[in-house]
Structure formats: structure tokens, C-alpha cells
Design a protein around this motif. Structure first.
Motif: not given
Length: 334
Positions: A73-80, A82-87, A173-177, A319-325
Motif C-alpha cells: 500500500p505504500v510503494l508509491r509513497e516510498i518511491e516518491q 526516496r527521490v526527495v531524500l536523494q535531492g 524503513m524502506e525509504c531511508l535504506a 506523512f510523506k508530504e510533511v516529511f518531504a517538505a
């Protein structure tokens, strides 16, 4: 207490319910009418059952299908994310000589300009933000504080709040790996048993799906067997103090609560004061399945520091929105 509406009071743990099964709660007056001996015995029985469950988690080989239940259920949020965290770029400021100042120490290299009438002939030590694209020297420190209280388990059959909370843990756990060089993070739970249930420690992230599933299983087991109560304030205060205890590029705290605070005499202003208690820490609170109380609680917090998810299914996305911002932006000084 609160044995998931299956009868009795003062029970040591909760029972699984089928979807849609009505949840019954005894009154606070009835819960107060339980002897201290009975409460201690219930706590002991709950801890024994929890120990058995944790032993099972450590010994069994978990199948990939179970982990996929939380991951898919969170695969899309993880992908999005990870792009933010990388940048995300470096945020820490370096102290250096700031030239062309109107006050400070006389800059000998500007003596001729001063003789010509220029007023910008001083220099002083100050913090200079890093240039765009500058390398990040130290990792950012993040603390995630998730609600694993008994009410999360008790009402999961109604709105899947505990399941959504576990999905959020998987998201983290997945997006920060693979970002250990940029982010140093920890994951803890809070409940009536205390403000800090250690799940993932700094510098020791789970390395595979098996280890991540063990984290989820521990969250689930704790919510089933913990005592009633709320430690949101203590968990928030501890997280802010702990995350700022070591030098880092930036500091973040994210707290999840089911907004059942007033039942335990906690006022919104108390939590709001904690969220802005340290100027260098960006702290946020998420309220899950709390109805009107969650909405009023978030509105009473400092602007932008509280987020309500009336639908638990929207928690990972919110959470993804707030975390990314928060990760990508520098907040103004308090």
C-alpha cells in the motif's frame, strides 16, 4: 483493562476481533474500581505473554507475503520520498569571516575603500549557509515516535489505525535504506507502558525484509499486551532532547498519536510548547482517528506543527508530504 470488548475488566491483554465487531469499553469509574493487586497481576500476565510472543518472532522464519501486506500500500509513497531524500541538500551553517560588514573588526583589505568613503569595511565571524549543491558533511538526525498504545490495537478492527501505523513504519524503513551517509535515524514507540519502546536504534537500521518484519511484529505485539495509559508528552520531550544530543546537519522529530489525550488530562498547549521547545529541532505531530478532538488539538498547536488524518488510510501519504517538505526546507527561526 479494556479487553477489546470481549467481556470482563482488568484483563492482561487484548483479543483479535473480526472486522466490524463492535468495540465495547467500560467506564473510567469501573476501571478505577480494580484493586492494585489485580492490576499488578494483569501487568505480570501481560508481560509474560508479550515475552512469549517476542520469542516466537525471533525464532520463526517469516514469509514474504506477510511483509507485502504492509509494503504494497505504500510503494508509491516510498518511491516518491526516496527521490526527495536523494535531492535534499546540506543545511548546516559553517562559521567563517563575513566581509563587507557595517560593524565588527576592521578589514585591512578594505582600508583603501574606507579612505574613499566606503562604509562596508568591517568583517565579523558569523554563520554562512552552505552553497547550493555543497556536500553534506554530517548526517541529519531524525527521531520517529509511533503510537503503539492499547487503543491503537483495540480500534484496529474498526479503522485499521494500527495497520496504517505499521505501514508508516515500513515506509520509513524502506525509504531511508541506503541513505546512512545522509540520515541517522531511530524509531521508537510510546504507550501506557512508557515513552520509549526502542524499535530501531541510530546507526542500526534493519538490513532486509525479515528484520523489518520483526519490527512490525514487535509493534503489533506491544500494542496488544501493553497497559492502558498515554505517554505522548514524555515521548515527545525525550525525542526532542535525544535527537539534539549529537551534532548534526539538521534535526527532526515526528510524533504519531491517536489523539486520545484529554482522556488523560493532557492539554494541547502542553504538546504545542514541547514541539517548539528547541529552536534547532523541527518537531511535528500527527493525529490519527481522533475525530473532533484531533482536529481541535491540531488547531491549537503552533502553525504547521500538527496534521490530522481522520482517515487512517491517508496517514502514509500525509506523512510523506510533511516529511518531504520538512526535509527539503529550512524553517524560520522561532
Amino acid at each position: 483493562a479494556d479487553t477489546a470488548g470481549m467481556g470482563g475488566k482488568g484483563g492482561p491483554y487484548r483479543l483479535d476481533l473480526e472486522d466490524g465487531h463492535p468495540v465495547m469499553q467500560i467506564s473510567d469509574e469501573e476501571k478505577a474500581n480494580i484493586s492494585q493487586e489485580a492490576k499488578e497481576e494483569a501487568r505480570k500476565m501481560g508481560q509474560e505473554e508479550l515475552a512469549k510472543r517476542l520469542e516466537e518472532i525471533g525464532m520463526n522464519e517469516f514469509q514474504a507475503e506477510l511483509y507485502q501486506r504492509f509494503l504494497t500500500p505504500v510503494l508509491r509513497e516510498i518511491e516518491q520520498l526516496r527521490v526527495v531524500l536523494q535531492g535534499v541538500e546540506a543545511r548546516a551553517s559553517e562559521r567563517e569571516w563575513l566581509r563587507l560588514q557595517t560593524h565588527g573588526e576592521l578589514d585591512e583589505a578594505r582600508l583603501v575603500d574606507g579612505a574613499a568613503g566606503d562604509h562596508l569595511i568591517y568583517r565579523r565571524r558569523g554563520a554562512k549557509p552552505p552553497d547550493p549543491g555543497a556536500p553534506q558533511i554530517k548526517p541529519k538526525r531524525l527521531r520517529f515516535v509511533l503510537d503503539v498504545s492499547g487503543s491503537m490495537y483495540r480500534f484496529n478492527s474498526e479503522d485499521r489505525r494500527l495497520e496504517r501505523c505499521c505501514q508508516m513504519a515500513v515506509l520509513l524503513m524502506e525509504c531511508l535504506a541506503g541513505f546512512d551517509h545522509k540520515y541517522s535515524w531511530s524509531l521508537v514507540g510510546h504507550s501506557g507502558d512508557g515513552p520509549v519502546l526502542k524499535l530501531v536504534d541510530y546507526g542500526k537500521p534493519p538490513t532486509d525484509e525479515h528484520e523489518r518484519l520483526k519490527v512490525i511484529q514487535r509493534m503489533w505485539a506491544h500494542a496488544q499486551y501493553c497497559m492502558s495509559g498515554d505517554c505522548t508528552l514524555e515521548a515527545t520531550a525525550h525525542a526532542i532532547k535525544e535527537v539534539a544530543s549529537e551534532e548534526a546537519d539538521d534535526y527532526f522529530v515526528f510524533v504519531l498519536s491517536d489523539a486520545n489525550l484529554r482522556r488523560y488530562g493532557i492539554e494541547p498547549e502542553e504538546l504545542g510548547d514541547l514541539l517548539i521547545s528547541d529552536k534547532k529541532v523541527k518537531a511535528y505531530a500527527f493525529f490519527l482517528a481522533g475525530g473532533s478532538e484531533a482536529t481541535s488539538l491540531a488547531a491549537a498547536l503552533p502553525l504547521g506543527r500538527g496534521r490530522v488524518c481522520a482517515d487512517p488510510g491517508k496517514l502514509p501519504g500525509a506523512f510523506k508530504e510533511v516529511f518531504a517538505a520538512a526535509s527539503a526546507m529550512r524553517l524560520p527561526e522561532q
